[in-house]
Design an enzyme around this catalytic site. Structure first.
Site, PDB file in Angstrom:
ATOM      1  N   PHE A 181       0.844  -1.196   0.000  1.00 21.66           N
ATOM      2  CA  PHE A 181       0.000   0.000   0.000  1.00 21.66           C
ATOM      3  C   PHE A 181       0.878   1.243   0.000  1.00 21.66           C
ATOM      4  CE2 PHE A 181      -2.851   3.027   2.357  1.00 21.66           C
ATOM      5  CZ  PHE A 181      -3.793   3.150   1.357  1.00 21.66           C
ATOM      6  N   ASN A 183       1.536   3.543   1.955  1.00 23.73           N
ATOM      7  CA  ASN A 183       2.293   3.930   3.152  1.00 23.73           C
ATOM      8  C   ASN A 183       3.293   2.868   3.593  1.00 23.73           C
ATOM      9  OD1 ASN A 183       0.696   1.931   4.275  1.00 23.73           O
ATOM     10  ND2 ASN A 183      -0.432   3.284   5.664  1.00 23.73           N
ATOM     11  N   LYS A 184       3.470   1.823   2.780  1.00 23.45           N
ATOM     12  CA  LYS A 184       4.418   0.774   3.164  1.00 23.45           C
ATOM     13  C   LYS A 184       5.841   1.149   2.746  1.00 23.45           C
ATOM     14  CE  LYS A 184       1.494  -2.019   5.087  1.00 23.45           C
ATOM     15  NZ  LYS A 184       0.243  -1.259   4.962  1.00 23.45           N
ATOM     16  N   THR A 185       6.825   0.429   3.294  1.00 24.16           N
ATOM     17  CA  THR A 185       8.234   0.757   3.074  1.00 24.16           C
ATOM     18  C   THR A 185       8.585   0.760   1.597  1.00 24.16           C
ATOM     19  OG1 THR A 185       8.795  -0.147   5.239  1.00 24.16           O
ATOM     20  CG2 THR A 185      10.608   0.110   3.648  1.00 24.16           C
TER      21      THR A 185
END
Length: 366
Positions: A181, A183-185
């Site tokens: 998603f 907002n993931k790393t």
């Protein structure tokens, strides 16, 4: 509302645009194209696992993993209550019963002692959730699964770049997933991936992911499958992100260390990395000493352009999962006191100092 310091924003400064434009120029924009296979192969190589299958998001990746293991309405799956709702919803999608366990105070991860207490003849699997980028105690969980002959699923949605005793999170279980998603790393916009070492599980997951299409006959479907495939465009973004992964992870760990130094002496505790673990700090999370400070502190930061998020509320307290009263004291304590702070790769050391200055001001003004 626009924030000076959002809780997260992706860094898209690599080959993302180049690869996406290549998709557009080639017209391969859906679930076929070279970037899908390349991203899957490169991801598997990065975490040192045999097989990887891209999916349209992390939640369906979890559902696909459960289906691949044959989880049904007759089964129970043990899961930590302190997790994002998708972990539990994916279990519910199969008709299986989620069985909640408490957390450990030091790591915030699922309490393996509580896991042992919750095993019944109906237990089919344990879902280990590596919360906020810190790994679970995989020695204990692997041993429990072997002892009781049950499956181990790793929800590593938040744990890309996380290690337990030098081995990547997501490579201990029978089957595991990651989320990509925004907002993931590393991100694909929307996306997820299912990984495993077992060839049979790989073929089962591939079959289920692609609408149950039979290999031996064109447009013939021999099971009820799902359209859970990743698009070529998403995979193109993911490949570009994967090329920068080491830098992203290094930067997030630097940001976490900066927060620890700047917040020292204040009535807050930063989520700590434990021995034999490598915390990827998907989020830098803190606990306020007094739960009455959590919401006022968040409001004070908001008023100064700093976005925060509450730590996940324990799922057993939510209406659809609270039919039977349960008490999970550690998870509830963390859930009521926790805050996620801005922690994206583009955040500078000076930015972290500014955020911590506002936190300090709040406590000084009480």
């Amino acid at each position: 509302m626009s924030y000076k310091y959002p809780v997260y924003q992706p860094s898209l400064n690599g080959n993302e645009k180049k690869y996406v434009l290549d998709c557009l120029d080639s017209t391969w924009i859906s679930s076929k194209g070279k970037y899908i296979t390349e991203f899957e192969n490169k991801f598997a190589e990065y975490i040192n696992i045999e097989h990887a299958l891209g999916a349209s998001n992390g939640t369906v990746a979890l559902h696909l993993a459960l289906l691949t293991l044959g989880i049904t309405s007759e089964d129970e799956v043990i899961v930590p209550t302190l997790t994002y709702i998708a972990s539990v919803n994916a279990i519910a999608y199969t008709g299986a019963t989620p069985v909640f366990v408490d957390s450990l105070q030091d790591t915030w991860q699922m309490d393996y002692n509580d896991v042992r207490k919750k095993i019944t003849p109906k237990t089919k699997a344990i879902m280990a959730v590596h919360l906020y980028g810190h790994p679970c105690d995989m020695d204990e969980l692997v041993a429990i699964c072997k002892e009781y002959n049950i499956f181990l699923i790793e929800d590593a949605a938040e744990a890309f770049g996380t290690y337990y005793k030098g081995k990547h999170a997501g490579t201990f279980g029978d089957i595991s997933i990651f989320s990509f998603f925004g907002n993931k790393t590393i991100t694909t916009g929307e996306g997820g991936i299912v990984v495993m070492n077992d060839e049979t599980l790989y073929k089962r997951a591939l079959h289920l992911r692609g609408q149950g299409l039979a290999q031996y006959r064109e447009y013939w479907h021999d099971i009820i499958g799902y359209n859970y495939r990743m698009t070529n465009i998403c995979a193109a973004i993911g490949l570009a992100q994967l090329e920068q992964a080491d830098r992203f992870i290094e930067r997030k760990r630097e940001i976490a260390e900066k927060y620890k130094a700047e917040l020292s002496g204040l009535p807050v505790v930063v989520h700590q990395e434990q021995q034999d673990c490598t915390h990827s700090y998907w989020m830098v999370s803190i606990l306020v000493d007094n739960l009455k400070d959590r919401d006022p502190l968040r409001e004070a930061l908001k008023n100064n352009g700093i976005e925060t998020r509450p730590v996940f509320y324990p799922v057993h307290t939510m209406p659809m999962y609270s039919r039977y009263y349960q008490k999970h004291a550690v998870a509830e304590n963390i859930g009521w006191r926790g805050i996620n702070l801005p922690s994206y790769p583009g955040l500078s050391g000076t930015d972290v100092e500014s955020i911590c200055t506002e936190i300090r001001k709040y406590f000084e003004s009480r």
